[in-house]
Design a protein around this motif. Sequence first.
Motif, mmCIF file in Angstrom:
data_model
loop_
_atom_site.group_PDB
_atom_site.id
_atom_site.type_symbol
_atom_site.label_atom_id
_atom_site.label_comp_id
_atom_site.label_asym_id
_atom_site.label_seq_id
_atom_site.Cartn_x
_atom_site.Cartn_y
_atom_site.Cartn_z
ATOM 1 N N ALA A 43 107.324 89.991 108.973
ATOM 2 C CA ALA A 43 108.781 90.641 108.332
ATOM 3 C C ALA A 43 109.443 89.822 109.281
ATOM 4 O O ALA A 43 109.805 90.432 109.965
ATOM 5 N N PRO A 44 110.693 89.779 108.452
ATOM 6 C CA PRO A 44 112.082 89.007 109.140
ATOM 7 C C PRO A 44 112.616 90.105 110.053
ATOM 8 O O PRO A 44 113.132 89.846 110.604
ATOM 9 N N PHE A 45 112.322 91.657 109.862
ATOM 10 C CA PHE A 45 113.304 92.505 110.671
ATOM 11 C C PHE A 45 112.223 93.644 110.051
ATOM 12 O O PHE A 45 111.078 93.296 109.164
ATOM 13 N N ASP A 46 112.515 94.573 111.294
ATOM 14 C CA ASP A 46 111.577 95.573 110.661
ATOM 15 C C ASP A 46 112.289 97.214 110.202
ATOM 16 O O ASP A 46 112.968 97.871 110.747
ATOM 17 N N PHE A 47 111.623 96.358 108.676
ATOM 18 C CA PHE A 47 112.226 97.529 107.655
ATOM 19 C C PHE A 47 111.367 97.882 106.549
ATOM 20 O O PHE A 47 111.163 97.503 105.544
ATOM 21 N N PRO A 48 109.825 98.261 107.163
ATOM 22 C CA PRO A 48 108.200 98.969 106.124
ATOM 23 C C PRO A 48 109.098 99.008 104.530
ATOM 24 O O PRO A 48 108.399 98.312 104.143
ATOM 25 N N GLY A 49 109.614 99.743 104.686
ATOM 26 C CA GLY A 49 110.485 99.961 103.563
ATOM 27 C C GLY A 49 111.802 99.034 103.075
ATOM 28 O O GLY A 49 111.822 100.314 101.480
ATOM 29 N N PHE A 50 111.429 98.222 103.152
ATOM 30 C CA PHE A 50 112.512 97.460 102.515
ATOM 31 C C PHE A 50 112.231 97.507 101.093
ATOM 32 O O PHE A 50 113.323 97.355 100.179
ATOM 33 N N SER A 51 111.247 96.815 100.452
ATOM 34 C CA SER A 51 110.969 96.863 99.429
ATOM 35 C C SER A 51 111.207 97.863 98.292
ATOM 36 O O SER A 51 111.886 98.316 97.204
ATOM 37 N N ILE A 52 111.492 98.835 99.085
ATOM 38 C CA ILE A 52 110.842 100.850 98.654
ATOM 39 C C ILE A 52 112.971 101.162 97.791
ATOM 40 O O ILE A 52 113.074 101.670 97.023
ATOM 41 N N MET A 53 113.322 100.958 99.357
ATOM 42 C CA MET A 53 114.864 100.619 99.311
ATOM 43 C C MET A 53 115.698 99.552 98.052
ATOM 44 O O MET A 53 116.555 99.949 97.213
ATOM 45 N N CYS A 54 114.085 98.770 98.160
ATOM 46 C CA CYS A 54 114.879 97.388 96.788
ATOM 47 C C CYS A 54 115.082 98.467 95.786
ATOM 48 O O CYS A 54 115.747 98.624 95.009
ATOM 49 N N ALA A 55 113.756 99.011 94.990
ATOM 50 C CA ALA A 55 113.754 100.095 94.947
ATOM 51 C C ALA A 55 114.566 100.920 93.783
ATOM 52 O O ALA A 55 114.726 100.820 92.626
ATOM 53 N N ALA A 56 115.060 101.642 94.938
ATOM 54 C CA ALA A 56 116.658 102.855 94.754
ATOM 55 C C ALA A 56 117.469 101.917 94.471
ATOM 56 O O ALA A 56 118.276 103.141 93.607
ATOM 57 N N LEU A 57 118.026 100.722 94.348
ATOM 58 C CA LEU A 57 119.300 99.773 94.033
ATOM 59 C C LEU A 57 118.711 100.258 92.758
ATOM 60 O O LEU A 57 119.786 100.141 91.500
ATOM 61 N N ALA A 58 117.391 99.475 91.511
ATOM 62 C CA ALA A 58 116.969 99.813 90.777
ATOM 63 C C ALA A 58 117.398 101.351 89.733
ATOM 64 O O ALA A 58 117.883 101.209 88.236
ATOM 65 N N MET A 59 116.703 101.678 90.410
ATOM 66 C CA MET A 59 117.031 103.177 90.087
ATOM 67 C C MET A 59 118.984 103.840 89.796
ATOM 68 O O MET A 59 119.399 104.308 88.934
ATOM 69 N N ILE A 60 119.530 103.042 90.521
ATOM 70 C CA ILE A 60 121.417 103.668 91.149
ATOM 71 C C ILE A 60 121.619 102.544 89.437
ATOM 72 O O ILE A 60 122.022 103.108 89.007
#
Length: 449
Positions: free
Chosen positions: A406-423
């Motif tokens: 992983a380029p940086f320590d954020f295991p939930g990064f893909s879930i964060m991206c899903a939140a952007l679609a919901m926004i």
Amino acid sequence: MAMESIIKELRHLLVTVFLTGLASFIVVPAITDVTIAALCPSQPQCSLAIFLSGFQQAATGVGAVVMTPLVGNLSDQYGRKALLTLPLTVSIIPLVILACSRATSYFYAYYAVKTVAAMVGEGSVNCLTLAYVADKIEEHKRTSAFGIIGGVASAAFVCGTLAARFLSTALTFQVSAVLSMIAVVYMRIFLPESVPVRASGLRQPMLDESEEAHVKEEREITDSAQRTSGIFKRLPSVRNAICLLKRSPTFSQAALVMFFNSLADGGLQTAILYYLKARFQFNKTQFADLMLIGGIGATLTQLLLMPIIVPALGEEKLLTAGLLVGCINILVYSVSWSPWVPYAIAMCSAFGVVVRPSICSIASKQVGPREQGMVQGSLSGISSFANIISPLIFSPLTALFLSEKAPFDFPGFSIMCAALAMIIAFIQSIMIRVDPSDVGGKGCADPLV
């Protein structure tokens, strides 16, 4: 009284939805462990499983984009019951395979058959169910009716998840296969067609095997010069959905909300179980607990809360509120810092289930009674298109950020991206304004002759 009348009118459909949902949901808590055990034994994290799940989701979306609008349009011509038989029947086969064995070879057979079966019928059951409801229920009760259907599906989810906690993995798939068979038999025996064939102008039922019916059909085709030009000209096509998008700004906005909401839901579905397993070592029992909490909340929201708040808020405000809650839930999932956080979010996520019934109700009011299958099929097709794109984006992201590379320590990064679609879906929902001039306009259905 309104709720009682809806339940009485739709009782056989509700039983069919419950049995079908129970058969489907009872295997959900077990499938992640079965997949990893078959592909990556003794490993808590399996990139191959993530990619295969993503590919299956994308392939299912491709099939659904083609099949769901087609099935919805054909149901306007031949009736809901005849078209509902196909997806319910094909869903039995993959369950029977895993009921026999969960060995690697059986899993690959299940995977292949499940992918094909999902391409044919994944979105069709929901599409046909909603069209059936639109046939039977008046417009002012339709959102509540859609909510009741969703509530029964959520109740099936709760019962299936609860049953999964007490059944062995082998018995889980055996019970699921039997329930699927019972659902098909019950539907064929008890579920009445939503619109009588002769009264509605529908074509001869597809499943009528009498010689007289076939002769009549052949004569109709022979007598019409237009029909002899080719059967494909009588089949519904993607231009129906394009016509709807052009004809109704309200439907276009609802379709856009559906797309981004489905994109976010697909991203969360792709990532969440593997994320929780890698980060907190969740297993089948804990997955079942999470699903049980969310399912109970969703059931209560759709069966008890929606009939009360829909008249007060209306579909547009209810849709916006549901998307706002969904945005917050997914954002918190992405930064989960302790195993108790997913449980807390599962309790708060119940209100998000109002989104799809609200969208479907808004869209159903933009067309006439002979186009309900078409409009629900178009929405399902748009949702399926989002499900094609979703795993292509979120499967690689999930695998990357759960790995050591992983380029940086954020295991939930893909879930964060899903939140952007919901926004994005939330912002678009704020702009929906139902225009009465949209309703009851010129039909978009392809002519039969």
